[in-house]
Design a protein around this motif. Sequence first.
Motif, PDB file in Angstrom:
ATOM      1  N   VAL B  33       0.842  -1.202   0.000  1.00 25.69           N
ATOM      2  CA  VAL B  33       0.000   0.000   0.000  1.00 25.69           C
ATOM      3  C   VAL B  33       0.870   1.243   0.000  1.00 25.69           C
ATOM      4  O   VAL B  33       1.455   1.613   1.012  1.00 25.69           O
ATOM      5  CB  VAL B  33      -0.960   0.016   1.216  1.00 25.69           C
ATOM      6  CG1 VAL B  33      -1.808   1.272   1.194  1.00 25.69           C
ATOM      7  CG2 VAL B  33      -1.833  -1.217   1.198  1.00 25.69           C
ATOM      8  N   GLY B  34       0.972   1.876  -1.156  1.00 26.14           N
ATOM      9  CA  GLY B  34       1.646   3.164  -1.261  1.00 26.14           C
ATOM     10  C   GLY B  34       3.140   3.142  -0.978  1.00 26.14           C
ATOM     11  O   GLY B  34       3.714   4.168  -0.626  1.00 26.14           O
ATOM     12  N   VAL B  36       5.823   3.010  -2.890  1.00 24.35           N
ATOM     13  CA  VAL B  36       6.595   3.945  -3.696  1.00 24.35           C
ATOM     14  C   VAL B  36       6.305   5.386  -3.287  1.00 24.35           C
ATOM     15  O   VAL B  36       7.204   6.211  -3.191  1.00 24.35           O
ATOM     16  CB  VAL B  36       6.307   3.725  -5.201  1.00 24.35           C
ATOM     17  CG1 VAL B  36       6.957   4.795  -6.033  1.00 24.35           C
ATOM     18  CG2 VAL B  36       6.805   2.355  -5.630  1.00 24.35           C
ATOM     19  N   GLY B  37       5.053   5.662  -3.008  1.00 26.40           N
ATOM     20  CA  GLY B  37       4.671   7.011  -2.581  1.00 26.40           C
ATOM     21  C   GLY B  37       5.364   7.377  -1.278  1.00 26.40           C
ATOM     22  O   GLY B  37       5.885   8.489  -1.126  1.00 26.40           O
ATOM     23  N   LEU B  38       5.406   6.430  -0.325  1.00 26.08           N
ATOM     24  CA  LEU B  38       6.082   6.683   0.949  1.00 26.08           C
ATOM     25  C   LEU B  38       7.571   6.899   0.721  1.00 26.08           C
ATOM     26  O   LEU B  38       8.183   7.777   1.333  1.00 26.08           O
ATOM     27  CB  LEU B  38       5.854   5.504   1.900  1.00 26.08           C
ATOM     28  CG  LEU B  38       4.394   5.292   2.331  1.00 26.08           C
ATOM     29  CD1 LEU B  38       4.228   3.959   3.064  1.00 26.08           C
ATOM     30  CD2 LEU B  38       3.939   6.429   3.231  1.00 26.08           C
TER      31      LEU B  38
END
Lengths: 254, 142
Positions: B33-34, B36-38
């Motif tokens: 969950v996310g 890469v974004g983190l």
Amino acid sequence: MLQMIEHVFIEQSLVAAFAVVGGLMLVSNLAARHLTAGRVHGSAIAIVLGLVLAYVAGTYTGGKKGVADLPVFAGIGLMGGAMLRDFAIVATAFEVDVVEARRAGILGIVALALGTIIPFIVGALTAVAFGYTDAVSITTIGAGAVTYIVGPVTGAALGADSAVMALSIATGVTKAVMVMVGTPLVAKLIGLDNPRSAMAFGGLMGTVSGVAGGLAATDPKLVPYGALTATFHTGIGCLVGPSIFYLIVRAIVG
Amino acid sequence: MTILGVALLALCTLIGVFLGDLLGVALGVKANVGGVGLAMILLIAARSWLLAKGKLSSGIKLGVEFWSTMYIPIVVAMAAQQNVVAAVKGGPIVLIAATVSLLLCFACVAFLGRFGRSDTPGSDAVAGKSPDAPAPPSGTKA
């Protein structure tokens, strides 16, 4: 002679991939400049060329990984695989304007919600229109319209039929491909020219590969903003697909 | 040193993906969950920290920026290994579901983008007033 060249390509797979992709980019940039007078972005042509090559290779090998199924181009599989893709996406964050990103925060959340709900409803309705009546199949195809990872994850969790799973994955892949090709064409029309709309775009489209490819072909500066929201999309889809969405569908179709 | 930049990028990616996995487990989802974004948020934070300390050397920059410029070629390589045959073979149900959802989402981008642009001055003030809303509310939401 030919065998020796083949041997070098197989042994130096990643290095060969750099050379091949570099050549592809060069040809695409030349085509963009001379054939379209710079109207179409070189990277857009390169991405479409890549997809065409994947299609040709796919029909030739019968495999699922496009060009990467040919032993001489195995390095393309490594170069364009999830590991290096994510590594390079993270690197683009180095140029993110923090103020812009922060400003689009709420917009990003709205986009993520819409980008999960709308494709799911469309996919589910299409499934119903094509004669699927059970909640599991409808949910799986609907989830496939979110992204091609959400589809199989949802299908696997619900125990969907493998043909339905394949359909679900194909829907997601088609969407990703269409996002890659279609984005540069509609970019002006939908106002996709600033970080804010790029973040909305990333949240709505979801598919990281589609968003990344589409934005790269439109304006590479927008890639990190789109990727920032898109990366949450699949996780959220996997979360709500087999749970909330399935329960809602089951409540409706019985 | 260039390797420090590459290592910083690698570290941010590894931590981010790990956190994404943890988040997935915590939420009971079979996916990251996310991550890469983190990782991107970590890198942004690391950059501003280094900048504030005056330690953002040209080597570090080179190490990260090289990879960010390699991004498009990597996307081209990614395009070249998609299962395009399956996408083409899927038939009408696939085409209809993908096209309609895509068109609706494009329309939403146009709508949200315009909505955002028209109240830019207003949202500026809001953004300024709420320091408790950190950089990635989309992350906390996930």
